[in-house]
Scaffold this motif. Structure first.
Motif, PDB file in Angstrom:
ATOM      1  N   LEU A  97       0.821  -1.204   0.000  1.00 31.03           N
ATOM      2  CA  LEU A  97       0.000   0.000   0.000  1.00 31.03           C
ATOM      3  C   LEU A  97       0.854   1.254   0.000  1.00 31.03           C
ATOM      4  O   LEU A  97       0.544   2.235  -0.675  1.00 31.03           O
ATOM      5  N   TRP A  98       1.938   1.237   0.792  1.00 28.31           N
ATOM      6  CA  TRP A  98       2.761   2.438   0.952  1.00 28.31           C
ATOM      7  C   TRP A  98       4.173   2.258   0.404  1.00 28.31           C
ATOM      8  O   TRP A  98       5.003   3.140   0.561  1.00 28.31           O
ATOM      9  N   SER A 154     -15.589   9.213 -11.397  1.00 28.70           N
ATOM     10  CA  SER A 154     -15.927  10.470 -10.731  1.00 28.70           C
ATOM     11  C   SER A 154     -15.702  10.429  -9.219  1.00 28.70           C
ATOM     12  O   SER A 154     -15.564  11.471  -8.587  1.00 28.70           O
ATOM     13  N   THR A 155     -15.651   9.245  -8.646  1.00 32.23           N
ATOM     14  CA  THR A 155     -15.614   9.134  -7.185  1.00 32.23           C
ATOM     15  C   THR A 155     -14.355   8.460  -6.646  1.00 32.23           C
ATOM     16  O   THR A 155     -13.830   8.865  -5.603  1.00 32.23           O
ATOM     17  N   CYS A 156     -13.848   7.461  -7.346  1.00 28.71           N
ATOM     18  CA  CYS A 156     -12.790   6.607  -6.795  1.00 28.71           C
ATOM     19  C   CYS A 156     -11.422   6.836  -7.429  1.00 28.71           C
ATOM     20  O   CYS A 156     -10.384   6.531  -6.813  1.00 28.71           O
ATOM     21  N   ALA A 214      -7.353   2.214 -11.926  1.00 21.96           N
ATOM     22  CA  ALA A 214      -7.610   1.437 -10.693  1.00 21.96           C
ATOM     23  C   ALA A 214      -6.377   0.687 -10.198  1.00 21.96           C
ATOM     24  O   ALA A 214      -6.499  -0.302  -9.480  1.00 21.96           O
ATOM     25  N   GLU A 215      -5.190   1.164 -10.558  1.00 15.90           N
ATOM     26  CA  GLU A 215      -3.968   0.483 -10.153  1.00 15.90           C
ATOM     27  C   GLU A 215      -3.399   1.008  -8.841  1.00 15.90           C
ATOM     28  O   GLU A 215      -2.308   0.632  -8.422  1.00 15.90           O
ATOM     29  N   GLY A 216      -4.157   1.878  -8.187  1.00 13.46           N
ATOM     30  CA  GLY A 216      -3.770   2.329  -6.854  1.00 13.46           C
ATOM     31  C   GLY A 216      -2.724   3.425  -6.848  1.00 13.46           C
ATOM     32  O   GLY A 216      -2.179   3.811  -7.883  1.00 13.46           O
ATOM     33  N   SER A 217      -2.438   3.909  -5.634  1.00 15.09           N
ATOM     34  CA  SER A 217      -1.428   4.951  -5.460  1.00 15.09           C
ATOM     35  C   SER A 217      -0.770   4.767  -4.103  1.00 15.09           C
ATOM     36  O   SER A 217      -1.440   4.802  -3.063  1.00 15.09           O
ATOM     37  N   ARG A 218       0.534   4.547  -4.122  1.00 17.02           N
ATOM     38  CA  ARG A 218       1.261   4.370  -2.864  1.00 17.02           C
ATOM     39  C   ARG A 218       1.475   5.682  -2.135  1.00 17.02           C
ATOM     40  O   ARG A 218       1.839   5.680  -0.970  1.00 17.02           O
ATOM     41  N   ASP A 219       1.240   6.785  -2.792  1.00 16.88           N
ATOM     42  CA  ASP A 219       1.371   8.077  -2.126  1.00 16.88           C
ATOM     43  C   ASP A 219       0.293   8.263  -1.060  1.00 16.88           C
ATOM     44  O   ASP A 219       0.516   8.954  -0.066  1.00 16.88           O
ATOM     45  N   ASN A 273      -4.104  -1.316  -5.218  1.00 20.43           N
ATOM     46  CA  ASN A 273      -4.332  -1.685  -6.607  1.00 20.43           C
ATOM     47  C   ASN A 273      -5.557  -2.593  -6.659  1.00 20.43           C
ATOM     48  O   ASN A 273      -5.615  -3.617  -5.986  1.00 20.43           O
ATOM     49  N   LEU A 274      -6.539  -2.226  -7.457  1.00 20.32           N
ATOM     50  CA  LEU A 274      -7.779  -2.998  -7.541  1.00 20.32           C
ATOM     51  C   LEU A 274      -7.816  -3.917  -8.751  1.00 20.32           C
ATOM     52  O   LEU A 274      -8.845  -4.542  -9.024  1.00 20.32           O
TER      53      LEU A 274
END
Length: 293
Positions: free
Chosen positions: A144-145, A219-221, A229-234, A239-240
């Motif tokens: 995640l981070w 618009s929301t996620c 939808a690959e996520g962001s470690r910031d 990642n979905l």
């Protein structure tokens, strides 16, 4: 005067007690037992004077030998610290690249890290680091981070969603419970996210719901999870699009996550563990992931 009954075999006097036809001899305590009892009592009394024994309000008798188990333990702890100084100093100060390049030091990291991990991390992440329900797997290289030693050290030091002033903050809003999204929108966006890792779900019967969910996602996620939808470690957004899930990847679970939100917690360890211990764990966890088959 009554005649004393004697045992016909040993000639010893009888006590007069009888149980079920068995008569009791008036046999004295063996001399060896008496000597043993006397010696142990004398030793106990002597030990009162030699060792710390009697409480005296806020203190206690110190004993003639001035023996103190607490002092002994403290001395052994200091001795152990001196013996470990060669590698704890290196782990606390050297760059991670240099640490991981030294195989002898890495073996020490694996030995010490296994104990540290078992004592402090295994309760949530499992002894093998593979996680459990609602706690992430630390061996799958899905972070995640961020999963390099520097980022793992930072996460351990400040924690996630803690009171630490530098804590990492990550939260999944409760889109349904807080009425950010309507019920149909929650189900639609969950269907879209589910389809990302389950392509067989994109059937003609579901495609309309999935397409509607994709618009809700954009618009929301997407602000946290990214347009793809690959996520962001910031921001610690997962990642979905892969098969790794902390709370579960079934459609019902995703609906539950979107509706009620998620907020994990990682304790801060900077006050409980030393710098050397935190860095040892950072290298150990990183190595744990790279060594898993």
């Amino acid at each position: 005067m009554a005649e004393v009954e004697r045992d016909p075999v040993t000639g010893r006097e009888m006590t007069g007690h009888e149980w079920n036809g068995i008569k009791e001899l008036d046999t004295p305590v063996p001399r060896g037992v008496l000597i043993f009892l006397i010696v142990t009592h004398v030793w106990a009394i002597a030990w009162w004077f030699f060792a710390p024994t009697w409480p005296l309000g806020t203190t206690y008798t110190k004993g003639l030998l001035e023996f103190d188990q607490r002092t002994t333990v403290e001395a052994r702890v200091i001795e152990g610290q001196h013996e470990r100084a060669w590698w704890t100093t290196r782990l606390a100060t050297e760059p991670y690249d240099a640490i991981m390049a030294d195989e002898a030091l890495m073996q020490t990291v694996r030995d010490a890290g296994r104990q540290l991990f078992g004592d402090n991390c295994a309760a949530c992440h499992g002894r093998d680091g593979r996680g459990r329900a609602n706690y992430p797997d630390l061996t799958d290289e899905d972070w995640l981070w961020g999963g390099n030693p520097e980022l793992i050290e930072e996460t351990m030091r400040v924690g996630i969603n803690t009171a630490h002033p530098e804590s990492r903050i990550g939260q999944m809003p409760a889109f349904g419970r807080d009425a950010v999204l309507e019920r149909d929108q929650v189900h639609n966006v969950a269907a879209y996210v589910y389809s990302l890792t389950n392509p067989d779900y994109s059937t003609p019967q579901n495609i309309e719901r999935i397409e509607a969910g994709k618009e809700v996602f954009a618009s929301t996620c997407a602000a946290c999870h990214g347009e793809n939808a690959e996520g962001s470690r910031d921001v610690g957004a997962p990642n979905l699009t892969d098969s790794y899930w902390v709370y579960g990847g079934s459609l019902d679970t995703i609906i539950s996550s979107v509706h009620g939100g998620r907020q994990g917690h990682m304790p801060t360890w900077d006050e409980r563990l030393t710098t050397a211990e935190i860095r040892t764990l950072a290298v150990y966890v990183h190595d744990l992931g790279t060594r898993q088959p």
